[in-house]
Motif scaffolding. Sequence first.
Motif, PDB file in Angstrom:
ATOM      1  N   PRO A  94       0.824  -1.212   0.000  1.00 31.18           N
ATOM      2  CA  PRO A  94       0.000   0.000   0.000  1.00 31.18           C
ATOM      3  C   PRO A  94       0.853   1.255   0.000  1.00 31.18           C
ATOM      4  O   PRO A  94       1.997   1.250   0.472  1.00 31.18           O
ATOM      5  CB  PRO A  94      -0.789  -0.120   1.306  1.00 31.18           C
ATOM      6  CG  PRO A  94       0.135  -0.881   2.213  1.00 31.18           C
ATOM      7  CD  PRO A  94       0.853  -1.864   1.322  1.00 31.18           C
ATOM      8  N   PRO A 109     -10.737   6.412  -5.808  1.00 35.73           N
ATOM      9  CA  PRO A 109     -10.107   6.806  -4.543  1.00 35.73           C
ATOM     10  C   PRO A 109     -10.146   8.312  -4.296  1.00 35.73           C
ATOM     11  O   PRO A 109     -10.332   8.750  -3.150  1.00 35.73           O
ATOM     12  CB  PRO A 109      -8.666   6.298  -4.695  1.00 35.73           C
ATOM     13  CG  PRO A 109      -8.761   5.167  -5.660  1.00 35.73           C
ATOM     14  CD  PRO A 109      -9.816   5.588  -6.633  1.00 35.73           C
ATOM     15  N   PRO A 133       0.023   6.473   3.748  1.00 34.41           N
ATOM     16  CA  PRO A 133      -0.889   7.625   3.820  1.00 34.41           C
ATOM     17  C   PRO A 133      -0.244   8.794   4.547  1.00 34.41           C
ATOM     18  O   PRO A 133       0.549   8.604   5.476  1.00 34.41           O
ATOM     19  CB  PRO A 133      -2.086   7.079   4.606  1.00 34.41           C
ATOM     20  CG  PRO A 133      -1.517   5.970   5.433  1.00 34.41           C
ATOM     21  CD  PRO A 133      -0.407   5.368   4.616  1.00 34.41           C
ATOM     22  N   HIS A 164      -5.789   1.022   3.144  1.00 33.39           N
ATOM     23  CA  HIS A 164      -6.020   2.451   2.937  1.00 33.39           C
ATOM     24  C   HIS A 164      -6.968   2.943   4.025  1.00 33.39           C
ATOM     25  O   HIS A 164      -8.005   2.326   4.282  1.00 33.39           O
ATOM     26  CB  HIS A 164      -6.631   2.674   1.552  1.00 33.39           C
ATOM     27  CG  HIS A 164      -6.699   4.099   1.131  1.00 33.39           C
ATOM     28  ND1 HIS A 164      -7.598   4.993   1.670  1.00 33.39           N
ATOM     29  CD2 HIS A 164      -5.969   4.800   0.215  1.00 33.39           C
ATOM     30  CE1 HIS A 164      -7.436   6.173   1.097  1.00 33.39           C
ATOM     31  NE2 HIS A 164      -6.456   6.088   0.216  1.00 33.39           N
ATOM     32  N   TRP A 212      -4.060   3.595 -10.036  1.00 33.16           N
ATOM     33  CA  TRP A 212      -4.129   4.025  -8.634  1.00 33.16           C
ATOM     34  C   TRP A 212      -2.760   4.038  -7.961  1.00 33.16           C
ATOM     35  O   TRP A 212      -2.667   4.224  -6.746  1.00 33.16           O
ATOM     36  CB  TRP A 212      -5.073   3.131  -7.851  1.00 33.16           C
ATOM     37  CG  TRP A 212      -6.517   3.241  -8.261  1.00 33.16           C
ATOM     38  CD1 TRP A 212      -7.059   4.086  -9.180  1.00 33.16           C
ATOM     39  CD2 TRP A 212      -7.598   2.460  -7.750  1.00 33.16           C
ATOM     40  NE1 TRP A 212      -8.414   3.883  -9.292  1.00 33.16           N
ATOM     41  CE2 TRP A 212      -8.775   2.880  -8.419  1.00 33.16           C
ATOM     42  CE3 TRP A 212      -7.695   1.436  -6.812  1.00 33.16           C
ATOM     43  CZ2 TRP A 212     -10.023   2.322  -8.158  1.00 33.16           C
ATOM     44  CZ3 TRP A 212      -8.931   0.875  -6.555  1.00 33.16           C
ATOM     45  CH2 TRP A 212     -10.086   1.318  -7.222  1.00 33.16           C
ATOM     46  N   VAL A 238      -3.311   4.392  -3.988  1.00 32.71           N
ATOM     47  CA  VAL A 238      -3.621   3.200  -3.193  1.00 32.71           C
ATOM     48  C   VAL A 238      -2.402   2.280  -3.119  1.00 32.71           C
ATOM     49  O   VAL A 238      -2.067   1.767  -2.057  1.00 32.71           O
ATOM     50  CB  VAL A 238      -4.828   2.442  -3.781  1.00 32.71           C
ATOM     51  CG1 VAL A 238      -5.129   1.180  -2.970  1.00 32.71           C
ATOM     52  CG2 VAL A 238      -6.061   3.344  -3.826  1.00 32.71           C
TER      53      VAL A 238
END
Length: 355
Positions: free
Chosen positions: A40, A339, A43, A95, A70, A74
């Motif tokens: 991933p 997303p 974030p 996510h 993505w 993502v």
Amino acid sequence: MADVQDSLFSDLPELPRPTEKAVDAPAPSPKKSRGATVKPVTPDAALLALAAELPSPLRLGTSSWSYPGWAGLVWDGDYAESVLSKSGLSALAQHPLLRTVSLDRNFYRALTASQYARYAAMVPDDFRFVVKAPSLVTDATVRDESGRGTQANPVFLSHEIALQEFVQPALDGLGHRIGALVFQLSPIPAHLLADQPMLIARIGAMLAAMPDLKPTAPDAVLAVEVRDPQLLCPAFADMLRSVGATFCMGLHAKMPPIEDQLPMLRALWPGPLVCRWNLHRRHGRFGYEDAEKLYGPFDKVLDPDPETRAALARVIAGTTGAGQNAFVTVSNNAEGCAPLTIASLAQDIVDRMSR
């Protein structure tokens, strides 16, 4: 409860249309990756803070996940579609905004219990799946590879097929991770729509024959999504209530906008919200292919739809504020990049809750 209902389903104010398309902040440059293990994206603090402000009964998610575009949103890098299809779900489920996903592939070919179990093993315990029923039971017409109808479907709305090919395998494989099992009915032939009471009774008989989901999946709900506005009627809502199912609000050019679907939610209140935002209205009733061509590789918002986002945020805030679950999935074909649409929708929800 009446005050909550009036607040949630009162007329929505008109919202100004933007004169220019929104410009999204560029995603971080993704790393190149050729591995079979999908990782991933990390974030940032703002995204984590936004996720922390969302109500716990809300689960936002995408329609499927095998999109290389993505990367940086993502995924941590570039991956082939085949790799993402097989191994991307575990990364998507990390996510912070994505707590559900719509298993759309089941519409085309029914998954087995072991396939469901593999997906369940890839996500956290509090992740929930929205699953589309196979077209074998939800399309009144048998179609060829081009999508052209060839004959009437003899097992349309068959409760035996619905249980054997859909509900039981999902229960056995996904267990408590089921969120919503959605019977998305393809456009109904005119001769069946002409006898609406009989059609509604057939749908109700199928749903009534399904087992109780709650002992296995306490959050689970059966939902019906339609492509024929004629079915947005009191008799349809009464049937859904009588069998313990709910209405799936489908945001699609074949259906009226949110405001005109709210009477169905009002009739079934209190209850969970199930919503699938499938297609931007600009593309018309048969615009999936046009949207796919225009929006690919699905890495940016090309057609912002702030009116739909604001209306949906209001319904979500009202539903979850009353303690009801909400399962909301978004397609790339809604605005161009699921997303990013979800991030904007999440911010709209938080803003709505703070008023």
